[in-house]
Design a protein around this motif. Structure first.
Motif, PDB file in Angstrom:
ATOM      1  N   SER A 103       0.839  -1.200   0.000  1.00 41.22           N
ATOM      2  CA  SER A 103       0.000   0.000   0.000  1.00 41.22           C
ATOM      3  C   SER A 103       0.873   1.248   0.000  1.00 41.22           C
ATOM      4  O   SER A 103       2.062   1.187   0.279  1.00 41.22           O
ATOM      5  CB  SER A 103      -0.931  -0.001   1.219  1.00 41.22           C
ATOM      6  N   ASP A 104       0.247   2.374  -0.316  1.00 39.22           N
ATOM      7  CA  ASP A 104       0.945   3.654  -0.345  1.00 39.22           C
ATOM      8  C   ASP A 104       0.775   4.359   0.989  1.00 39.22           C
ATOM      9  O   ASP A 104      -0.344   4.460   1.517  1.00 39.22           O
ATOM     10  CB  ASP A 104       0.372   4.564  -1.441  1.00 39.22           C
ATOM     11  N   TYR A 105       1.861   4.877   1.541  1.00 40.13           N
ATOM     12  CA  TYR A 105       1.795   5.659   2.770  1.00 40.13           C
ATOM     13  C   TYR A 105       1.418   7.091   2.410  1.00 40.13           C
ATOM     14  O   TYR A 105       2.113   7.746   1.642  1.00 40.13           O
ATOM     15  CB  TYR A 105       3.138   5.628   3.504  1.00 40.13           C
ATOM     16  N   VAL A 106       0.296   7.573   2.958  1.00 42.91           N
ATOM     17  CA  VAL A 106      -0.170   8.920   2.642  1.00 42.91           C
ATOM     18  C   VAL A 106      -0.042   9.864   3.835  1.00 42.91           C
ATOM     19  O   VAL A 106      -0.510  11.006   3.774  1.00 42.91           O
ATOM     20  CB  VAL A 106      -1.628   8.893   2.109  1.00 42.91           C
ATOM     21  N   GLY A 107       0.562   9.394   4.914  1.00 40.72           N
ATOM     22  CA  GLY A 107       0.805  10.240   6.082  1.00 40.72           C
ATOM     23  C   GLY A 107      -0.465  10.775   6.707  1.00 40.72           C
ATOM     24  O   GLY A 107      -1.478  10.083   6.802  1.00 40.72           O
ATOM     25  N   THR A 108      -0.434  12.051   7.066  1.00 42.65           N
ATOM     26  CA  THR A 108      -1.587  12.671   7.730  1.00 42.65           C
ATOM     27  C   THR A 108      -2.702  13.040   6.758  1.00 42.65           C
ATOM     28  O   THR A 108      -3.742  13.535   7.179  1.00 42.65           O
ATOM     29  CB  THR A 108      -1.137  13.929   8.505  1.00 42.65           C
ATOM     30  N   ASP A 109      -2.502  12.766   5.468  1.00 44.00           N
ATOM     31  CA  ASP A 109      -3.555  12.998   4.469  1.00 44.00           C
ATOM     32  C   ASP A 109      -4.473  11.790   4.334  1.00 44.00           C
ATOM     33  O   ASP A 109      -5.279  11.724   3.400  1.00 44.00           O
ATOM     34  CB  ASP A 109      -2.933  13.305   3.100  1.00 44.00           C
ATOM     35  N   PRO A 123      -8.589   7.750  -7.746  1.00 44.65           N
ATOM     36  CA  PRO A 123      -8.526   6.319  -8.084  1.00 44.65           C
ATOM     37  C   PRO A 123      -8.388   5.467  -6.820  1.00 44.65           C
ATOM     38  O   PRO A 123      -7.680   5.840  -5.897  1.00 44.65           O
ATOM     39  CB  PRO A 123      -7.281   6.188  -8.963  1.00 44.65           C
ATOM     40  N   THR A 124      -9.083   4.338  -6.805  1.00 47.28           N
ATOM     41  CA  THR A 124      -9.024   3.442  -5.656  1.00 47.28           C
ATOM     42  C   THR A 124      -7.691   2.708  -5.634  1.00 47.28           C
ATOM     43  O   THR A 124      -7.234   2.204  -6.650  1.00 47.28           O
ATOM     44  CB  THR A 124     -10.175   2.416  -5.719  1.00 47.28           C
ATOM     45  N   ARG A 125      -7.055   2.707  -4.464  1.00 41.46           N
ATOM     46  CA  ARG A 125      -5.804   1.988  -4.257  1.00 41.46           C
ATOM     47  C   ARG A 125      -5.664   1.699  -2.775  1.00 41.46           C
ATOM     48  O   ARG A 125      -6.377   2.278  -1.953  1.00 41.46           O
ATOM     49  CB  ARG A 125      -4.619   2.804  -4.764  1.00 41.46           C
ATOM     50  N   ALA A 126      -4.775   0.811  -2.434  1.00 39.19           N
ATOM     51  CA  ALA A 126      -4.527   0.495  -1.024  1.00 39.19           C
ATOM     52  C   ALA A 126      -3.647   1.593  -0.436  1.00 39.19           C
ATOM     53  O   ALA A 126      -2.611   1.943  -0.998  1.00 39.19           O
ATOM     54  CB  ALA A 126      -3.834  -0.856  -0.899  1.00 39.19           C
ATOM     55  N   ILE A 127      -4.094   2.152   0.692  1.00 37.60           N
ATOM     56  CA  ILE A 127      -3.321   3.207   1.356  1.00 37.60           C
ATOM     57  C   ILE A 127      -3.247   2.911   2.849  1.00 37.60           C
ATOM     58  O   ILE A 127      -4.072   2.174   3.396  1.00 37.60           O
ATOM     59  CB  ILE A 127      -3.929   4.617   1.140  1.00 37.60           C
ATOM     60  N   HIS A 128      -2.254   3.487   3.494  1.00 39.62           N
ATOM     61  CA  HIS A 128      -2.191   3.509   4.950  1.00 39.62           C
ATOM     62  C   HIS A 128      -1.608   4.849   5.358  1.00 39.62           C
ATOM     63  O   HIS A 128      -0.916   5.504   4.578  1.00 39.62           O
ATOM     64  CB  HIS A 128      -1.381   2.332   5.526  1.00 39.62           C
ATOM     65  N   GLY A 129      -1.935   5.276   6.548  1.00 37.79           N
ATOM     66  CA  GLY A 129      -1.470   6.571   7.015  1.00 37.79           C
ATOM     67  C   GLY A 129      -1.961   6.836   8.413  1.00 37.79           C
ATOM     68  O   GLY A 129      -2.238   5.908   9.174  1.00 37.79           O
ATOM     69  N   GLU A 130      -2.085   8.092   8.734  1.00 39.55           N
ATOM     70  CA  GLU A 130      -2.451   8.504  10.080  1.00 39.55           C
ATOM     71  C   GLU A 130      -3.701   9.362  10.047  1.00 39.55           C
ATOM     72  O   GLU A 130      -3.877  10.164   9.141  1.00 39.55           O
ATOM     73  CB  GLU A 130      -1.308   9.294  10.703  1.00 39.55           C
ATOM     74  N   ALA A 131      -4.545   9.167  11.053  1.00 35.85           N
ATOM     75  CA  ALA A 131      -5.749   9.985  11.180  1.00 35.85           C
ATOM     76  C   ALA A 131      -6.004  10.232  12.661  1.00 35.85           C
ATOM     77  O   ALA A 131      -5.763   9.356  13.489  1.00 35.85           O
ATOM     78  CB  ALA A 131      -6.952   9.278  10.560  1.00 35.85           C
ATOM     79  N   ARG A 132      -6.455  11.429  12.961  1.00 36.53           N
ATOM     80  CA  ARG A 132      -6.854  11.721  14.335  1.00 36.53           C
ATOM     81  C   ARG A 132      -8.117  10.921  14.641  1.00 36.53           C
ATOM     82  O   ARG A 132      -8.840  10.486  13.729  1.00 36.53           O
ATOM     83  CB  ARG A 132      -7.115  13.216  14.506  1.00 36.53           C
ATOM     84  N   LEU A 133      -8.406  10.742  15.909  1.00 35.86           N
ATOM     85  CA  LEU A 133      -9.585   9.974  16.311  1.00 35.86           C
ATOM     86  C   LEU A 133     -10.865  10.568  15.732  1.00 35.86           C
ATOM     87  O   LEU A 133     -11.716   9.842  15.222  1.00 35.86           O
ATOM     88  CB  LEU A 133      -9.675   9.901  17.835  1.00 35.86           C
TER      89      LEU A 133
END
Length: 158
Positions: A103-109, A123-133
């Motif tokens: 997956s692509d790291y998108v950080g805080t986005d 476009p749909t793709r696998a991503i991971h990153g950070e999100a506030r609660l």
């Protein structure tokens, strides 16, 4: 620099270095400390013995034989805090490697990207990153398929 023995809410014990006692408290209060084993942000200091050296000219005494026999690495295997030692930690490390590879790291986005893909604006793709609660809660309420990961970003480790 100061070294603390820390313990998470899941009873994992590990050591970490901090610039000062105040720096540790600021990081802990802002939930920027995390367990070295499971990534839990619920970390606090444990009871520890101070290490005081009497003189710079003296060498540190070797461990007594009974302590040396049970010390990490005493069985001839190398010891490293960066290598997971329990089956659970090993499984989490394998999961982290798979997520990072596929997956692509998108950080805080993360919230913005996940929402845009859900709405068809990206476009749909696998991503991971950070999100506030609050961001994660809003995504879940909007029906955006998200899943919390059992580890934190490597750059935010102790």
């Amino acid at each position: 620099m100061i070294r603390y023995t820390l313990k998470c809410d899941r009873d994992h014990v590990f050591d970490a270095w901090f610039h000062s006692a105040d720096a540790f408290e600021k990081l802990r209060k802002s939930r920027m400390t995390s367990c070295a084993v499971c990534g839990s942000p619920e970390v606090d200091k444990t009871l520890m013995a101070p290490r005081v050296q009497a003189s710079r000219s003296r060498e540190i005494a070797p461990l007594p034989p009974e302590a040396a026999a049970t010390a990490p690495g005493a069985d001839g295997k190398s010891f490293s805090l960066s290598e997971p030692d329990s089956p659970l930690a090993q499984a989490i490390a394998r999961l982290r490697a798979e997520v990072e590879a596929s997956s692509d790291y998108v950080g805080t986005d993360f919230a913005t990207e996940a929402r845009a893909m859900h709405l068809g604006d990206a476009p749909t793709r696998a991503i991971h990153g950070e999100a506030r609660l609050d961001e994660a809660r809003a995504l879940a309420e909007e029906g955006v398929p998200i899943l919390p990961l059992p580890f934190s970003n490597r750059t935010k480790s102790n």
